[in-house]
Scaffold this motif. Sequence first.
Motif, mmCIF file in Angstrom:
data_model
loop_
_atom_site.group_PDB
_atom_site.id
_atom_site.type_symbol
_atom_site.label_atom_id
_atom_site.label_comp_id
_atom_site.label_asym_id
_atom_site.label_seq_id
_atom_site.Cartn_x
_atom_site.Cartn_y
_atom_site.Cartn_z
ATOM 1 N N ASP A 125 0.780 -1.488 0.007
ATOM 2 C CA ASP A 125 -0.038 0.097 -0.045
ATOM 3 C C ASP A 125 0.919 1.456 0.117
ATOM 4 O OD1 ASP A 125 0.733 0.720 2.652
ATOM 5 O OD2 ASP A 125 -1.242 0.201 3.578
ATOM 6 N N HIS B 251 -6.117 -7.489 -0.579
ATOM 7 C CA HIS B 251 -7.578 -7.466 -1.103
ATOM 8 C C HIS B 251 -8.070 -8.458 -0.928
ATOM 9 C CE1 HIS B 251 -6.854 -3.207 -2.770
ATOM 10 N NE2 HIS B 251 -5.989 -3.636 -3.757
ATOM 11 N N LYS C 293 -10.156 -9.776 -4.057
ATOM 12 C CA LYS C 293 -9.318 -10.061 -5.319
ATOM 13 C C LYS C 293 -8.783 -11.502 -5.098
ATOM 14 C CE LYS C 293 -7.390 -6.040 -8.153
ATOM 15 N NZ LYS C 293 -6.102 -5.760 -8.548
#
Lengths: 313, 190
Positions: free
Chosen positions: B80, B88, B91
């Motif tokens: 990040d 995530h 995902k």
Amino acid sequence: MNNTWGDMAQYDPLIWNWIIAIYLFMAGLSAGSVLIGIGMRWYSKDKSIESPILKASAIIGPVAICLGLACLVFDLTKPFHFWLILINYNFDSVMAMGVAALMAYMPLGFIYSIIVLRDDLAKWKLGFLTPIGNMFLPFRKVIEVLMFVLAIAVGAYTGFLISAMNAYPMLNTAILPALFLASGLSAGAAGNLIVALTCFNSSTHDGEVMKLHGLDLPVIITEMMFLFMLFTSLYFTGGAAAESLASLSQEVWGSVFWYGVVGIGFCIPILSMFLPSSTRHTKAMMLTVACCSLTGVLALRHFIVYAGQTYIS
Amino acid sequence: MNKRYVMVHDENKCIGCQACNIACRSENNVPEGVTRLQVRVEGPYGEAPNLHFKYHRVSCQQCEDAPCVSVCPTGAAYIDENGLVSIHNDKCVGCMYCIAACPYKVRFINPITKAADKCNFCKDTRLARGEQPACVTACPTDALYFGDANDSESEVALLLNTKITYQDKTHLGTKPRVYRIPTKRGGIES
Ligand code: SF4
Ligand code: SF4
Ligand code: SF4
């Protein structure tokens, strides 16, 4: 187990299991079979007929990769989200590159199979596909070249996939992709032979079959050489890498390697070459030897996946 | 990237009480059976009567060169804006490539979300509120330090400049951001 810090189950170093080993085997088989089928077609004099070997590879190529991918998808913890892999690509990841290659390899593989099998499709009540085969026939050469290149990519990528992890010294070597490609070729040759002899009634004295049979020894020698290189490089790296060689004398994975890979996969096919040619070229003998090669390749994938993950650097 | 969050574990002060482990579990809703953090008591080392134990913190090392991020096919594992290695959930397909690739073996599949999970320095919970991570706050002996090592005034920067520290498995080139102050044994001052 009693300790103050809690459950250790999640720390088992064995993350990928036999399902992944089967996938690696299937991908290798598919790629090897296609490489041999197309390679032999380029090499043969009479290109007007579809040889039983090429037809065999037209079946094994797509079927093996589909079965392999089915294993892979159901091994995901979120199998119904597998499509996320198809739309998000991280091109640092070997897996993403592999998926991209497969996205081209699979549809093209089906098209190429339909081209090769266009005259046989009607026999299996798939005659409605024949027009597709005829439609793509003019592009055969291009498709063939693309398939050949993609098959090399698919065969080698399975090796890169597990060699990209520097946590495992036995996997993290440059030799693995080459070893996997070579053993994929041997599986492909064996698979093609079995299907050609059983489904396409090819004779054991067919020129192509004899040529394929002649490939056995060089492929086995190449595989043995790569394995030898793998083990010596581990030995000379020292540390955890050298320790991982202990898996060769461990109970389960040691037996899988010595009996499965070396005994069944290498020794039986080599020893069979010393049989009198009348015995050696019977259908039963050829099928037995081919099954031994397949077993050896399957054992090799299991050995690499399990023993490879046992030792962490 | 202007922040460089690091954690320092002083193995002299640690008593292996697992308060950090439990605080992490409740702060981050870590389900039964899995854990983001364990302090393993290893040993005893040495000869009696001078036996000692080693307190080994096992958690994500927040690698600067993170193998879990480079292998993830979908980019679910990512770094990040503050340099923290994160996931995530939506995902992630659960291919477990990251779990296999992590040399510290600290990733796991969260049985509830079915996505890969691990310590993220409490970035969604306490860090987001401007607080110190749960494990740091809960530690009864103040064995844990957390902060931005790029800020030369910070406690962690001071520690890294004055104490001898080591990191795990540096030979793999992962550049872990968990530093450890080794136990000092045998001297009169220890
Ligand atoms: S310790 Fe493991 S999970 Fe954490 S950043 Fe490094 S490789 Fe990733
Ligand atoms: S398990 Fe999830 S986060 Fe890990 S590599 Fe696979 S998709 Fe990425
Ligand atoms: S920083 Fe937060 S998530 Fe990481 S171990 Fe400590 S409490 Fe758990």
